[in-house]
Design a protein around this motif. Sequence first.
Motif, PDB file in Angstrom:
ATOM      1  N   SER A 141      36.025  33.749  29.142  1.00 48.71           N
ATOM      2  CA  SER A 141      35.881  35.177  29.413  1.00 48.71           C
ATOM      3  C   SER A 141      36.736  35.560  30.610  1.00 48.71           C
ATOM      4  O   SER A 141      36.616  34.965  31.687  1.00 48.71           O
ATOM      5  N   GLU A 178      37.572  37.440  33.794  1.00 48.30           N
ATOM      6  CA  GLU A 178      36.819  38.102  34.861  1.00 48.30           C
ATOM      7  C   GLU A 178      37.818  38.487  35.937  1.00 48.30           C
ATOM      8  O   GLU A 178      37.970  37.815  36.951  1.00 48.30           O
ATOM      9  N   TYR A 238      40.027  40.099  38.868  1.00 52.64           N
ATOM     10  CA  TYR A 238      39.865  40.698  40.189  1.00 52.64           C
ATOM     11  C   TYR A 238      41.224  40.760  40.879  1.00 52.64           C
ATOM     12  O   TYR A 238      42.136  39.990  40.560  1.00 52.64           O
ATOM     13  N   GLY A 298      40.632  35.081  36.525  1.00 50.12           N
ATOM     14  CA  GLY A 298      39.363  34.383  36.624  1.00 50.12           C
ATOM     15  C   GLY A 298      39.252  33.203  35.684  1.00 50.12           C
ATOM     16  O   GLY A 298      38.187  32.608  35.546  1.00 50.12           O
ATOM     17  N   ASP A 303      39.771  42.159  30.258  1.00 49.89           N
ATOM     18  CA  ASP A 303      39.088  42.752  31.397  1.00 49.89           C
ATOM     19  C   ASP A 303      40.089  43.646  32.129  1.00 49.89           C
ATOM     20  O   ASP A 303      41.314  43.477  32.000  1.00 49.89           O
TER      21      ASP A 303
END
Length: 286
Positions: A31, A33, A35, A52, A103
Motif C-alpha cells: 500500500s 503511504e 508523504y 512509503g 496515494d
Amino acid sequence: MLVPRCLVGLVAGSLVFWSACGGDGTGGVPSAELYADPEICDVPCEVLIDSGVETHSDDGLTFAWDVGDGPFEGDARLLHTFETAGTHSITVTVSDGEGSSSDTVTVVAQSHPKTSGDVDESGGSVSHGDCSVTVPEGIAPGAFSIEIAELPSMAEAAERRLGAGRFESLGSAYQITTPAKSSVAFDLAVKNADAAGVDASELGWLVRFIGKPMPMPDSLEPTPSLAPVAIYVLEPVKRVEVDGTVQGDVYGRSRVELVRLLAPLVIEPEPSGANALKASQLPVSV
C-alpha cells in the motif's frame, strides 16, 4: 506494507549510509503511504517525496509519479524542486503488473523570511532573526553567498525517521543555503530564551540533509532502492551563553533546528579518533 530492515553506518567520522533492506514477505502490492518532506517549504524548494514502500531490484514493482505536469516512471522516492509558489498535489501509483495502489499528498510552496549576505577569504557573518552563521577567516576559498531562511519546525518529519520521544522543538528551523555543499563547518549561533540557563548536554541540533543510500558491501540481499532520502541526525551543541544563545557547527546546504533532548546523546570515539554519533542516533530506515 513492506517493512524495511536497514543498516546505517559511519566511516572515519563521516556519515556513510548503506542498507540491507528486506520486506515482510507477505506478498501482494504494498500500500502506498505517500508523504512529503517538507510539506511546507520555501520556494523554490527541494522536496523529498516518499511512497512509503521499500523496493528491491528483484520485486518487480513500478512507481508512476505525477507532480502536476503528467505521469512519469520513477523510483520509490522522488526528489523534486517546486519552482513556483502554491499548493502542489503529488500522486504515486505502485504496481506489480497485476494490481496497484495509489496515494496523494500536497506540498505548500511559499516565500518565507530570509536574509542573504556575502563572505570571502577574510571571513564574514550573515544573520537572520535569532540565527547567525559565521565563516572564520581562511575558510572560504573565495567570495560566495550565504542565505538563511526561517522555516516551520521539522520535528514532526524528523520523528518519522528518528522516532518519537527523543526531543522537542524549541522554535523555528533554519535552512542554510550556499552555492555548494561545504566540507568545512561554519560557526552557528541561535538565540532562544528557552535555552537560557539550560545545560548544553540537554540541548542538541536537529539537522536535515539529503543523502543517498549505498548497498552494504558483500551483502547477499537484493539491491535496495538507491533513490535519495531525507537524513536526520541529532548533534551536540558546543555551549550555551547566559542570554540563551546556543553555539554549534553547521554545513552549507543543510537545515538545522535547536531542540531540547529528552534522552541524552551518546557519543563514541571512532577508531580514527573522530567523534561520531552511535548508529542508534541515526535514522534506521530509508
